[in-house]
Scaffold this motif. Structure first.
Motif, short mmCIF file in Angstrom:
data_model
loop_
_atom_site.label_atom_id
_atom_site.label_comp_id
_atom_site.label_asym_id
_atom_site.label_seq_id
_atom_site.Cartn_x
_atom_site.Cartn_y
_atom_site.Cartn_z
N VAL A 27 0.84 -1.20 0.00
CA VAL A 27 0.00 0.00 0.00
C VAL A 27 0.87 1.24 0.00
CG1 VAL A 27 -1.66 1.35 1.36
CG2 VAL A 27 -2.01 -1.10 1.06
N GLU A 28 1.93 1.22 0.77
CA GLU A 28 2.86 2.35 0.83
C GLU A 28 3.55 2.56 -0.53
OE1 GLU A 28 5.56 5.13 3.00
OE2 GLU A 28 3.97 3.95 3.91
N LYS A 29 3.96 1.47 -1.15
CA LYS A 29 4.71 1.55 -2.41
C LYS A 29 3.82 1.88 -3.60
CE LYS A 29 8.04 -1.04 -5.20
NZ LYS A 29 9.14 -0.10 -5.19
N TYR A 30 2.64 1.24 -3.70
CA TYR A 30 1.81 1.37 -4.89
C TYR A 30 0.51 2.14 -4.68
CZ TYR A 30 4.79 -2.35 -6.72
OH TYR A 30 5.86 -3.08 -7.13
N GLY A 31 -0.06 2.04 -3.48
CA GLY A 31 -1.39 2.59 -3.25
C GLY A 31 -2.45 1.58 -3.68
N TRP A 32 -3.66 1.77 -3.20
CA TRP A 32 -4.74 0.81 -3.48
C TRP A 32 -5.08 0.73 -4.96
CZ3 TRP A 32 -5.71 -2.55 0.14
CH2 TRP A 32 -5.56 -2.20 1.48
N LYS A 33 -5.11 1.87 -5.64
CA LYS A 33 -5.50 1.88 -7.05
C LYS A 33 -4.55 1.05 -7.90
CE LYS A 33 -6.72 4.96 -10.87
NZ LYS A 33 -7.92 4.30 -11.28
N GLU A 34 -3.26 1.29 -7.75
CA GLU A 34 -2.27 0.54 -8.53
C GLU A 34 -2.30 -0.95 -8.16
OE1 GLU A 34 0.52 -0.53 -11.24
OE2 GLU A 34 -0.50 1.40 -11.13
N MET A 35 -2.50 -1.25 -6.89
CA MET A 35 -2.58 -2.65 -6.48
C MET A 35 -3.78 -3.33 -7.15
SD MET A 35 -1.50 -2.34 -2.47
CE MET A 35 -2.32 -3.83 -2.00
N SER A 36 -4.91 -2.62 -7.24
CA SER A 36 -6.10 -3.21 -7.86
C SER A 36 -5.88 -3.44 -9.36
CB SER A 36 -7.33 -2.35 -7.62
OG SER A 36 -7.30 -1.17 -8.39
N LEU A 37 -5.03 -2.63 -9.97
CA LEU A 37 -4.71 -2.83 -11.39
C LEU A 37 -3.77 -4.03 -11.57
CD1 LEU A 37 -4.18 0.88 -12.48
CD2 LEU A 37 -6.17 -0.57 -12.93
N ILE A 39 -3.43 -6.60 -9.30
CA ILE A 39 -4.12 -7.82 -8.83
C ILE A 39 -5.61 -7.49 -8.78
CG2 ILE A 39 -4.32 -9.51 -6.98
CD1 ILE A 39 -1.51 -8.62 -6.05
N ASN A 40 -6.37 -8.15 -9.63
CA ASN A 40 -7.78 -7.84 -9.78
C ASN A 40 -8.63 -8.52 -8.70
OD1 ASN A 40 -10.17 -6.93 -10.82
ND2 ASN A 40 -10.25 -8.42 -12.47
N ILE A 41 -8.62 -7.92 -7.51
CA ILE A 41 -9.49 -8.42 -6.43
C ILE A 41 -10.25 -7.24 -5.82
CG2 ILE A 41 -8.26 -10.56 -5.89
CD1 ILE A 41 -6.75 -9.17 -3.74
N ASN A 42 -11.48 -7.51 -5.46
CA ASN A 42 -12.39 -6.44 -5.00
C ASN A 42 -11.92 -5.72 -3.74
OD1 ASN A 42 -14.19 -6.59 -7.11
ND2 ASN A 42 -15.44 -8.15 -6.12
N CYS A 43 -11.24 -6.42 -2.84
CA CYS A 43 -10.84 -5.74 -1.61
C CYS A 43 -9.80 -4.65 -1.86
CB CYS A 43 -10.36 -6.74 -0.55
SG CYS A 43 -8.88 -7.63 -0.99
N ALA A 63 -5.40 -15.67 -4.18
CA ALA A 63 -5.18 -14.22 -4.08
C ALA A 63 -3.95 -13.91 -3.23
CB ALA A 63 -6.42 -13.54 -3.50
N ARG A 64 -3.80 -14.67 -2.16
CA ARG A 64 -2.63 -14.47 -1.30
C ARG A 64 -1.34 -14.74 -2.07
NH1 ARG A 64 -1.79 -16.09 4.88
NH2 ARG A 64 0.42 -15.60 5.02
#
Length: 77
Positions: A27-37, A39-43, A63-64
């Protein structure tokens, strides 16, 4: 005691790393938006909290694995 654990799994870079620490790093490195791009998971798209993500990832091995893979690739760079 910790040295013994390292010797038991010398080739496992995730040994001793908590899932919460992995998530906080990402989260610190990428942020939620980039992480969702990545890894396509709803959380990662909605209800973006460490707590909800931990709950989901602990129940969802595929997912893990993706999160752990992203983490490993991130620390190599």
């Amino acid at each position: 005691m910790q040295t013994e654990n390292k010797q038991e799994q010398p080739n496992n870079p995730l040994h001793g790393v908590k899932l919460k620490d992995i998530l906080e790093f990402l989260v610190e490195k990428y942020g939620w938006k980039e992480m969702s791009l990545q890894i396509n998971i709803n959380c990662f798209k909605s209800n973006q909290t460490i707590k909800s993500s931990l709950n989901f990832l602990r129940k969802t091995p595929w997912a893990r694995e993706k999160v752990e893979h992203l983490y490993l690739n991130s620390i190599k760079k």
